[in-house]
Design an enzyme around this catalytic site. Structure first.
Site, PDB file in Angstrom:
ATOM      1  N   SER A 143     -11.630   6.136  14.800  1.00 12.82           N
ATOM      2  CA  SER A 143     -12.703   5.213  14.419  1.00 12.82           C
ATOM      3  C   SER A 143     -13.740   5.159  15.537  1.00 12.82           C
ATOM      4  O   SER A 143     -13.391   5.303  16.719  1.00 12.82           O
ATOM      5  CB  SER A 143     -12.138   3.807  14.206  1.00 12.82           C
ATOM      6  OG  SER A 143     -13.194   2.868  14.074  1.00 12.82           O
ATOM      7  N   TYR A 156      -7.043  -2.981  17.132  1.00 12.75           N
ATOM      8  CA  TYR A 156      -7.416  -1.800  16.327  1.00 12.75           C
ATOM      9  C   TYR A 156      -8.171  -0.787  17.182  1.00 12.75           C
ATOM     10  O   TYR A 156      -7.889   0.417  17.129  1.00 12.75           O
ATOM     11  CB  TYR A 156      -8.269  -2.271  15.156  1.00 12.75           C
ATOM     12  CG  TYR A 156      -8.827  -1.187  14.265  1.00 12.75           C
ATOM     13  CD1 TYR A 156      -8.026  -0.552  13.317  1.00 12.75           C
ATOM     14  CD2 TYR A 156     -10.175  -0.819  14.341  1.00 12.75           C
ATOM     15  CE1 TYR A 156      -8.550   0.422  12.478  1.00 12.75           C
ATOM     16  CE2 TYR A 156     -10.703   0.152  13.508  1.00 12.75           C
ATOM     17  CZ  TYR A 156      -9.884   0.770  12.575  1.00 12.75           C
ATOM     18  OH  TYR A 156     -10.405   1.739  11.742  1.00 12.75           O
TER      19      TYR A 156
HETATM   20  N1  LIG Z   1     -13.791   2.383   6.058  1.00 15.15           N
HETATM   21  C1  LIG Z   1     -14.327   2.422   7.285  1.00 15.15           C
HETATM   22  O1  LIG Z   1     -15.437   1.963   7.518  1.00 15.15           O
HETATM   23  C2  LIG Z   1     -13.552   3.055   8.410  1.00 15.15           C
HETATM   24  C3  LIG Z   1     -14.218   3.206   9.636  1.00 15.15           C
HETATM   25  C4  LIG Z   1     -13.552   3.805  10.696  1.00 15.15           C
HETATM   26  C5  LIG Z   1     -12.241   4.250  10.518  1.00 15.15           C
HETATM   27  N2  LIG Z   1     -11.623   4.076   9.332  1.00 15.15           N
HETATM   28  C6  LIG Z   1     -10.236   4.575   9.190  1.00 15.15           C
HETATM   29  O2  LIG Z   1     -10.157   5.415   8.054  1.00 15.15           O
HETATM   30  C7  LIG Z   1      -8.858   5.326   7.487  1.00 15.15           C
HETATM   31  C8  LIG Z   1      -8.983   4.924   6.018  1.00 15.15           C
HETATM   32  O3  LIG Z   1      -9.649   3.665   5.980  1.00 15.15           O
HETATM   33  P1  LIG Z   1     -10.030   2.943   4.620  1.00 15.15           P
HETATM   34  O4  LIG Z   1     -11.298   2.219   4.857  1.00 15.15           O
HETATM   35  O5  LIG Z   1      -9.920   3.894   3.482  1.00 15.15           O
HETATM   36  O6  LIG Z   1      -8.855   1.866   4.555  1.00 15.15           O
HETATM   37  P2  LIG Z   1      -8.091   1.247   3.288  1.00 15.15           P
HETATM   38  O7  LIG Z   1      -7.423   0.012   3.788  1.00 15.15           O
HETATM   39  O8  LIG Z   1      -8.994   1.168   2.123  1.00 15.15           O
HETATM   40  O9  LIG Z   1      -6.975   2.359   2.990  1.00 15.15           O
HETATM   41  C9  LIG Z   1      -5.897   2.538   3.845  1.00 15.15           C
HETATM   42  C10 LIG Z   1      -4.732   3.024   3.016  1.00 15.15           C
HETATM   43  O10 LIG Z   1      -3.585   3.086   3.889  1.00 15.15           O
HETATM   44  C11 LIG Z   1      -2.468   2.548   3.195  1.00 15.15           C
HETATM   45  N3  LIG Z   1      -1.494   2.020   4.154  1.00 15.15           N
HETATM   46  C12 LIG Z   1      -1.531   0.810   4.770  1.00 15.15           C
HETATM   47  N4  LIG Z   1      -0.457   0.679   5.547  1.00 15.15           N
HETATM   48  C13 LIG Z   1       0.274   1.805   5.420  1.00 15.15           C
HETATM   49  C14 LIG Z   1       1.507   2.258   5.951  1.00 15.15           C
HETATM   50  N5  LIG Z   1       2.205   1.498   6.810  1.00 15.15           N
HETATM   51  N6  LIG Z   1       1.972   3.470   5.604  1.00 15.15           N
HETATM   52  C15 LIG Z   1       1.276   4.252   4.733  1.00 15.15           C
HETATM   53  N7  LIG Z   1       0.101   3.871   4.177  1.00 15.15           N
HETATM   54  C16 LIG Z   1      -0.385   2.668   4.529  1.00 15.15           C
HETATM   55  C17 LIG Z   1      -3.039   1.459   2.282  1.00 15.15           C
HETATM   56  O11 LIG Z   1      -2.180   1.192   1.208  1.00 15.15           O
HETATM   57  C18 LIG Z   1      -4.375   2.073   1.866  1.00 15.15           C
HETATM   58  O12 LIG Z   1      -4.274   2.806   0.663  1.00 15.15           O
HETATM   59  C19 LIG Z   1      -8.092   4.305   8.323  1.00 15.15           C
HETATM   60  O13 LIG Z   1      -7.343   4.983   9.309  1.00 15.15           O
HETATM   61  C20 LIG Z   1      -9.202   3.489   8.961  1.00 15.15           C
HETATM   62  O14 LIG Z   1      -8.780   2.876  10.144  1.00 15.15           O
HETATM   63  C21 LIG Z   1     -12.242   3.489   8.277  1.00 15.15           C
END
Ligand SMILES: NC(=O)c1ccc[n+]([C@@H]2O[C@H](COP(=O)([O-])OP(=O)(O)OC[C@H]3O[C@@H](n4cnc5c(N)ncnc54)[C@H](O)[C@@H]3O)[C@@H](O)[C@H]2O)c1
Length: 271
Positions: A143, A156
Site C-alpha cells: 500500500s 496497517y
Molecule cells: N482499496 C484500496 O484503496 C487499497 C489501497 C492500498 C492497498 N490496498 C490493498 O489491496 C488489497 C485488496 O484491498 P481491497 O480494497 O480489495 O480490500 P477488501 O476488504 O475489499 O478485500 C479484501 C478481501 O480479503 C478477504 N480477507 C479478509 N481477511 C482475510 C483472511 N484472513 N484470509 C483470507 N482472506 C481475507 C476479504 O474477505 C476480502 O474479500 C489489500 O491487501 C489492501 O490492503 C487497497
C-alpha cells in the site's frame, strides 16, 4: 498467446474489492485461477464469474493467517495444476487502528497477522512448489500507506511496510532459483464496498492530489499484477511499483498551487 497461458495462479482475498476483478483478469490472461478468500461464498461467486466468462477456476476458502489453511490452499493449487503465480492480495485495516497512544495490542497483532503473516505463509508454502517447477512469480499487494506518513492506520502502514521487506527478502533468497517477487503499492482504489464506506470529502482530496484525470480502479491494479506476473517482467525482481496515479511522486504543495489557478509560479517582475 495470452500472457499467462498455461500458468496456474493463486490469488488471496479474491472474494471482492480489488481481488475479484484481478482474479477475472488473471483468467482472461490465460491463467487457471485458484480463487481464495476467507469468505467461502464470495470466493465461489468469483469462481462462478470466471467460469461463466469461459475461464478456468476453482474456489478454495482459506484464512491466510492460519498456517494449516494456507498449506491446504497450496495443496489444492498443486492438484489443480501447480503454482506458477501467487498474488498476495488479501489484507486490510481494522476500524480500531486509529493512533499509537490508543493502540490496543490485539489490533496491532491482528493487523500484522492479516497483512504480514498471511503473505509470508503463502510465500512459505508456495515457493517450494514454484521451485519444483523451475520458478514462479509472486506479486504482493502492499500500500502507499507503507511509504508515507498517514493520519491514522499506523498498524496497517507498518504491516504493509513489512510486505515490502518480505518482497525484497523473497527475491533475494530465491531469485537465482527463478523466483521473482515484486510488490505493488496502490493508492486509493475505489470499488463497490469501499465507495460505500469511504468519506466523499476524502475521495475529493485524493482526486485533487493525483496526477491523472480519473481515480484508480481495481482494473488498474489487476493490469499491473498481470504485467508483473508475466514473462514481460522477467528481468524485474524485488521492485516496488506504485500504482497510485502519481500521488506520492509530486511536490507536496501540488494541490494548493493548482488551486491558486496557476500551473507555473508567477514571479513578480523587479522594479
Ligand atoms: N482499496 C484500496 O484503496 C487499497 C489501497 C492500498 C492497498 N490496498 C490493498 O489491496 C488489497 C485488496 O484491498 P481491497 O480494497 O480489495 O480490500 P477488501 O476488504 O475489499 O478485500 C479484501 C478481501 O480479503 C478477504 N480477507 C479478509 N481477511 C482475510 C483472511 N484472513 N484470509 C483470507 N482472506 C481475507 C476479504 O474477505 C476480502 O474479500 C489489500 O491487501 C489492501 O490492503 C487497497
Amino acid at each position: 498467446m495470452k500472457p499467462l497461458e498455461g500458468k496456474t495462479a493463486i490469488i488471496t482475498g479474491a472474494g471482492g474489492g480489488i481481488g475479484r476483478p484481478t482474479a477475472r483478469m488473471l483468467a482472461d490472461a490465460g491463467a487457471r485461477v485458484v480463487v481464495s478468500d476467507i469468505r467461502e461464498d464470495a470466493a465461489n461467486a468469483t469462481r462462478d464469474q470466471i467460469i461463466e466468462r469461459g475461464g478456468t477456476a476453482v474456489a478454495v476458502p482459506a484464512d491466510i493467517t492460519r498456517e494449516p489453511e494456507v498449506r491446504e490452499l497450496v495443496a489444492a493449487a498443486k492438484g489443480f495444476g501447480g503454482v506458477d503465480v501467487l498474488v498476495n492480495n488479501g489484507g486490510g485495516s481494522l476500524a480500531r487502528d486509529q493512533d499509537i497512544i490508543s493502540m490496543e495490542v490485539d489490533v496491532w497483532d491482528a493487523t500484522m497477522a492479516l497483512n504480514a503473516r498471511g503473505p509470508m505463509l503463502c510465500c512459505k508454502h508456495a515457493i517450494p512448489e514454484m521451485l519444483g517447477r523451475g520458478g514462479g512469480a509472486i506479486v504482493n499487494i502492499s500500500s502507499g500507506a507503507a511509504l508515507s506518513g498517514q493520519l491514522g492506520i499506523p498498524a496497517y502502514s507498518a504491516a504493509k511496510a513489512a510486505v515490502i521487506a518480505l518482497t525484497r527478502s523473497v527475491a533475494t533468497l530465491y531469485g537465482q532459483q527463478g523466483i521473482r517477487c515484486n510488490a505493488i503499492t496502490p493508492g486509493l482504489i475505489l470499488h463497490e464496498r469501499l465507495a460505500e464506506i469511504f468519506p466523499v470529502e476524502q475521495i475529493e482530496i485524493d482526486a485533487e492530489n493525483i496526477l491523472t484525470p480519473r481515480p484508480g480502479t481495481p482494473e488498474d491494479i489487476a493490469a499491473a499484477v498481470i504485467f508483473l506476473a508475466s514473462a514481460q517482467a522477467r528481468f524485474i525482481n524485488a521492485q516496488v511499483l506504485p500504482v497510485d496515479g502519481g500521488l506520492l511522486a509530486h511536490t507536496p504543495t501540488y494541490a494548493q498551487t493548482r488551486a491558486m489557478g496557476s500551473r507555473r509560479l508567477e514571479v513578480k517582475e523587479r522594479s
